[in-house]
Structure formats: C-alpha cells, structure tokens
Motif scaffolding. Structure first.
Motif, short mmCIF file in Angstrom:
data_model
loop_
_atom_site.label_atom_id
_atom_site.label_comp_id
_atom_site.label_asym_id
_atom_site.label_seq_id
_atom_site.Cartn_x
_atom_site.Cartn_y
_atom_site.Cartn_z
N PHE A 71 -0.93 -5.06 -12.35
CA PHE A 71 0.36 -5.04 -11.14
C PHE A 71 -0.17 -4.76 -10.04
CE2 PHE A 71 4.12 -2.99 -14.16
CZ PHE A 71 4.40 -4.04 -14.49
N GLY A 72 -1.24 -4.84 -9.87
CA GLY A 72 -1.94 -4.95 -8.52
C GLY A 72 -2.97 -3.34 -8.08
N PHE A 73 -3.03 -3.01 -6.89
CA PHE A 73 -3.60 -1.45 -6.18
C PHE A 73 -2.59 -0.20 -6.72
CE2 PHE A 73 -5.76 -4.62 -4.11
CZ PHE A 73 -7.25 -4.57 -4.26
N PHE A 74 -3.29 0.58 -7.19
CA PHE A 74 -2.64 2.01 -6.86
C PHE A 74 -3.32 2.75 -7.02
CE2 PHE A 74 0.51 5.67 -6.85
CZ PHE A 74 1.32 5.04 -6.98
N GLN A 75 -3.98 3.42 -7.42
CA GLN A 75 -5.73 4.95 -7.76
C GLN A 75 -6.83 4.38 -6.51
OE1 GLN A 75 -4.86 5.26 -12.23
NE2 GLN A 75 -4.44 6.89 -11.73
N GLY A 115 -4.18 -11.54 -8.45
CA GLY A 115 -4.57 -10.13 -8.54
C GLY A 115 -3.90 -9.01 -7.38
N PHE A 116 -2.94 -8.78 -6.70
CA PHE A 116 -2.95 -8.05 -5.83
C PHE A 116 -1.46 -7.98 -6.06
CE2 PHE A 116 -5.79 -7.75 -1.62
CZ PHE A 116 -6.57 -8.32 -2.53
N GLY A 117 -0.76 -7.59 -7.04
CA GLY A 117 0.85 -7.01 -7.28
C GLY A 117 1.86 -7.98 -7.10
N GLY A 153 0.72 -1.11 -0.22
CA GLY A 153 0.21 -0.28 0.00
C GLY A 153 0.94 1.09 -0.34
N GLY A 154 0.41 2.40 -0.32
CA GLY A 154 1.20 3.39 -0.31
C GLY A 154 1.18 3.68 1.57
N GLU A 172 -8.22 -1.33 -13.03
CA GLU A 172 -6.62 -1.89 -12.06
C GLU A 172 -6.01 -2.94 -12.11
OE1 GLU A 172 -5.56 0.75 -8.51
OE2 GLU A 172 -4.32 1.62 -10.10
N THR A 229 -5.43 9.79 -7.41
CA THR A 229 -6.56 9.65 -6.55
C THR A 229 -6.04 10.48 -5.23
OG1 THR A 229 -6.03 7.47 -5.89
CG2 THR A 229 -7.91 8.20 -7.80
N ARG A 230 -4.80 10.67 -5.17
CA ARG A 230 -4.02 11.18 -3.37
C ARG A 230 -2.38 11.92 -3.80
NH1 ARG A 230 0.49 6.33 -2.60
NH2 ARG A 230 -0.97 4.61 -4.02
N GLN A 242 2.70 -0.24 -6.96
CA GLN A 242 3.24 -0.13 -5.43
C GLN A 242 4.37 -0.69 -5.03
OE1 GLN A 242 1.42 3.42 -3.83
NE2 GLN A 242 3.22 3.59 -2.68
N LYS A 294 -6.19 2.22 -4.94
CA LYS A 294 -6.65 2.28 -2.57
C LYS A 294 -5.68 4.60 -2.53
CE LYS A 294 -6.97 -1.61 -1.40
NZ LYS A 294 -8.27 -2.36 -0.71
N GLN A 322 7.86 6.35 -0.22
CA GLN A 322 7.73 5.86 -1.53
C GLN A 322 7.79 5.46 -2.56
OE1 GLN A 322 2.90 6.28 -3.37
NE2 GLN A 322 3.79 8.26 -3.32
#
Lengths: 328, 328
Positions: free
Chosen positions: A185-189, B184-186, A115-116, A180, B251-252, B114, A191, B80
C-alpha cells in the motif's frame, strides 16, 4: 518574487522577501497565508509582486529584517504532497544493490507516492524521531507548488500551473520501508513529516535556473558539516515537473496548493556525491558488499541549499537537527 | 450532535443539523468551516452543541430546511485522508482469488495507505471519470475525523481523539491498481477523489451504534437500485479506529481534521453481500473461475447509507452517479 510563511498559528503568516533574503514586508492586507494566496493566485499574485517590488526599491517603511529561523514551512499544512522519484540514477543504484534491473515501465510511467501533508516542518525545525534504529535519512529534493489543475491535463498545459519553486527534505525512515512497501500500500510510517525551504520563488524570478519545467544548478547537501552531495538538479531529471503534474492529474483534479516533489536529486556522475545517505550505502554495497555510511543519529545536522552564481542562497536553505521524541 | 458543510467556496459553510436531518442552523458566529471547528474543538464544540440543542428544542428562528443535495463533503478539502483496510475478509478473498495466503503480519500490523485529500466529493456529487475501461468501483467505508494527535500515541489514548464519525465512498479504479501497486509506491492514479456522507456525527450522539472504537449497525449499499450489500459494520472489523489512529501516528503527529477510513466493510457471512464490486467479482472468480459482475459504467448510480433502529438515515446517505469527464 520570493515569499515565505512566518511561524504564526496553524497556517503561518505570509510575507514577501527581497531577492537577497535580507528584508521582508507584511502582506496581511493582500493575503494572510500562502494557501489564501494560492487559492486566488491570478488576483493576489500581481499585488504581492507590487509589494515585493516596492520593498526591493527601498520602500523601507514596511521593511523588516528577514530571518529564516522565524519561518514555518511555506505551507505549514498542505492539502496535497505528491512526491515523485524521477532521478533514475537513484532508482537504478537501489536496484543494482539488490541485483535487480530497472523495470522498462519506469522509463514511460513516472513513480509517485501520496505523501502526508497535514504537518510540514519549517526549514530550521528539528526532525523529531522516536527511535534512532528506524534508519533516519534525509532526501534532498526540488519541489513546486501548483494552482488548481484540471483532471487529464497534458504536460504542455501542466507547465503553466507551476506557480512556486522550493526545496524539500523528504525525511525517510529507511529501516521501516521494506516491511511497509512489502505490504503493497506504499509509504506511510516510513515517511514522517517533510521539511521545506524557508522561501518559495516564482519561476520568473529564477532566471536561467528555471527552464519552464525543471530547475538547474547545484544542490548542496551536508551532514554534520561534511559534504554529502553537490548535485546538478537539471542534469539527470528524467521526468520534468510538467510531466509529474500531468501524471498526478491523470484521474483527478488537483487542488490549489498541491506540492509536487522530484524525489532525491541524483547524478550519474558519482563525483557529485549523493542527496541521501541511502544512496551512499547503496554504492558502498555495490562496491564492497557492505554499507558503511551510518544513518542519522540524534544530534546530527543536515543542510540542503542552492546558491546562485554570486553564491547567495536562492531558497534560504534547509538546516535541521535530528532530535529524540519521547511520547508522553 | 450532527454537522454538515454546505457548498460554499473552497471549504464549505458549517451548519448544525437536527438528529432527524430535517432542519439546520447557521453557526457562522461560532466557526465558519468544519476545519475551523476542528482546529479549536475544545472551545468550539460545546458552543456548536448548544446551537444544535436549541435547534432541536424548537428554536426555529434560525432554523432552515436541511437538504443533503446542498452539502459539500464535510471537509471539502482535508489535510489528511489515511485509509485503512481492516476487514480481513475482504483481503482474504482478494488473495484467495489469486491463490495466495494472507500474510501473517496482516494480523498484527494494520494496512493503511495515504489517500489524496485536496479535493473531496460531496455525497450527491457526480463521480467524474475519463475512461470507463479503468474499472470504476465504489468502496463503502466507515470513517472518523480526529483532532490533533501526538506522535507515538497508544490505542487507548487514541480513542479519545475520535471527534466525528461519517461514511465514505472510496472510489477506486480497479484496472489501474495492478500496474500502480506493482511499482511499489502505493495508490495514486487508481484512487481518484473520495466521497463522504453529507452529515458527520459526534460519537456521543450515536448511542449503541458506537462502542468507543468502532461503528455497529448495517451499511446498505446499492448499485442502480439493486442491493449490493447489507453489511454489519462492527462484525468483522479486525483493527478498530483507535488502533488505526495509533498506526497512523507511529512516526508523526497527525493534524486536526485527519480523516481515517476503515477500508471496504466486508463480512464473512456472504448473505450480507459486498461493499464493493471487486469483492463480488472475487467471489465469482473463486466459485466459477470468472468474474461476472461488471464494474460501474457512465450513468450508473451507487448509494451507501446507514439507518437507525427506526429506519432513519444516520449520516444522510451517499448517492452518486458515474459521469464521463472529458479533459479540455
């Protein structure tokens, strides 16, 4: 011992808090920030514990009233946020709604995403989102913070690296997730910034609620003052935090201040409700073919809290509003 | 201006370095660490530039010999690491090897994952891996570091947030990737600690090699002193760093010190070679049905460098050995 980070600069200002969350004391002379404390935990934590004990014993010369509104996230920026997904009921439901089975590997290999962690939200901070149509959702989670963890550690060794326990709201943008994750490549935007409880608690101060590897007790979740879930944190946690740390450390060392999350707390007993709106929508889809529960709108309020046997908040509670953000 | 972080504590000790990488000067009185400088860049960077100018002008009272071996990663731990994959040639080859087309969305929506950022390796640090069978690979990348970036920024605005440029070795464990991405989670276990060049450079000191949004010039990559690639960094970069920052900030907000990577540099001109072993193996699979190039073994050495027109290293060069790590 309970600790919090007051809003101050980029990294907050560390304080010790009484168990009943009414008073706090400065620890500037011991460690200026939560990260500084974690960087030198063996030396710093006994001194923090002494300060907390003095505060609880009525050493009120240094005592100040504690207000969760003044708190940043315990780590306002962190070097790592490694979020698992260990409540299999949640994953089974999501797959059932689309007619898929849970892969057998999910029972032996934990799910975790990176996660970020560069900006974490305080428990009372607004959740700023540009577009309501992104499908704004909360996710009620338990999380822990580690000290330095060596690569390749086994779960039995990993348990001792759990230094602090807290709550998280892993804010998710549901309508951005399919595209996404489809990219591979998983979550970025999908999350955005995650929110954390005002207070972190050392495992030894959690009593029976902490069994050494996981949290027990009810997680209360509300949306606009309506109960969404009253979930038993320990009941259906398939992988525990020791296993999650071991998973994260399989191929690399983990730095002090690594935050590890459980994923959305979810119980097989449906009378306990849900820890996120997506799960309600999934159950509705399974039962009626169509989701009914809307995602969050601007102005909506979400709360996540755990209370002890006497009804007192353990972590101070997450209480946030969704607000529109307009880019300049 | 060129900067580096000497190995010192958890966050290194910031120094300014001459353009020819021969001398350095202390800046303890200006900013103790790279992160501290980035946290207050508008105030700090002019003072650092003055110190660098004095050093170059022969103010040798403070000058010390610069040695890349003494360097940690510029940010030894970062808040990051957002790594893109913008050389479409690389992605096309990978897909071609398995008989798939590049999805059309890849031309409009950047790929980014990420990455873990809690522990970054210095340019001369060993790459510690537990198991050779995990398929150890290097990835030669260009990276940039930002200051604070507001949510929703457009690419034209994002370009101004590029404060520093550097090289990265995005170490990958190829044999862990299929299973991990299949969940699926990168990436998590398949991307261990990333390595960075000893020196970071401000865009204004890169001359024609920096066009405001991307790096130009040859990236030299070797494995055991054999050339793997001599790649043109700017030639086939489909999304530039301004677009990558805008993608990451959709988104952040992004915190100061965010590192954004390009993904493996890759050229359509096959005479330029490859930036990672996986690409060679992919080409071999397309051409002969079987990959021949082995992944890295313990004791293997990898280098990544960029040189200016006069043949001098711009960033100081990455030069690492693969070493076995045995968990205690």
């Amino acid at each position: 011992m309970k600790l919090a980070s007051l809003k101050h600069g980029r990294d907050g200002r560390l304080v010790v808090v009484t168990d009943d969350l009414t008073l706090m004391a400065s620890v500037d002379d011991i460690a200026p920030t939560m990260q500084a404390a974690l960087d030198d935990w063996p030396c710093v934590s006994p001194r923090l514990a002494d300060r907390a004990a003095a505060l609880s014993a009525g050493d009120n010369a240094q005592a100040m009233e504690f207000d969760p509104v003044a708190c940043a996230a315990p780590l306002p920026r962190a070097y790592q946020w490694a979020d698992g997904s260990v409540y299999l009921n949640h994953m089974e439901l999501v797959r059932k709604a689309r007619g898929a089975e849970l892969p057998a590997s999910f029972l032996t290999d934990a799910l975790m995403y990176q996660g970020g962690s560069d900006i974490m939200l305080g428990a009372r901070d607004d959740i700023e989102v540009i577009d309501e149509e992104w499908g704004i959702d909360l996710e009620a989670e338990i999380a822990i913070i580690t000290d330095d963890v060596p690569m390749g550690i086994v779960p039995d060794g990993a348990a001792g690296h759990i230094k602090l326990v807290l709550l998280a709201n892993d804010v998710s943008l549901r309508n951005l997730i399919p595209t996404e994750l489809g990219k591979g490549f998983g979550f970025f935007q999908s999350k955005p910034a995650t929110s954390f409880s005002p207070v972190v608690v050392t495992p030894d101060s959690l009593g029976d609620a902490w069994d050494g590897r996981k949290m027990h007790g009810a997680v209360d979740v509300t949306v606009n003052d309506q109960r969404l879930g009253n979930l038993e944190a320990g009941a259906d946690m398939y992988f525990d935090f020791a296993q999650l740390i071991s998973h994260a450390a399989r191929t690399r060392h983990l730095g002090a201040g690594t935050i590890v999350g459980s994923g959305t707390v979810s119980n097989r007993d449906r009378s306990r409700g849900s820890g996120c709106l997506a799960e309600n929508r999934t159950i509705e889809t399974i039962e009626t073919g169509t989701p009914k529960t809307p995602f969050l709108k601007f102005g909506d309020r979400v709360t996540i809290d755990m209370r002890d046997a006497a009804g007192a908040s353990i972590f101070g509670g997450i209480d946030q509003k969704i607000m529109r953000y307009t880019p300049r």
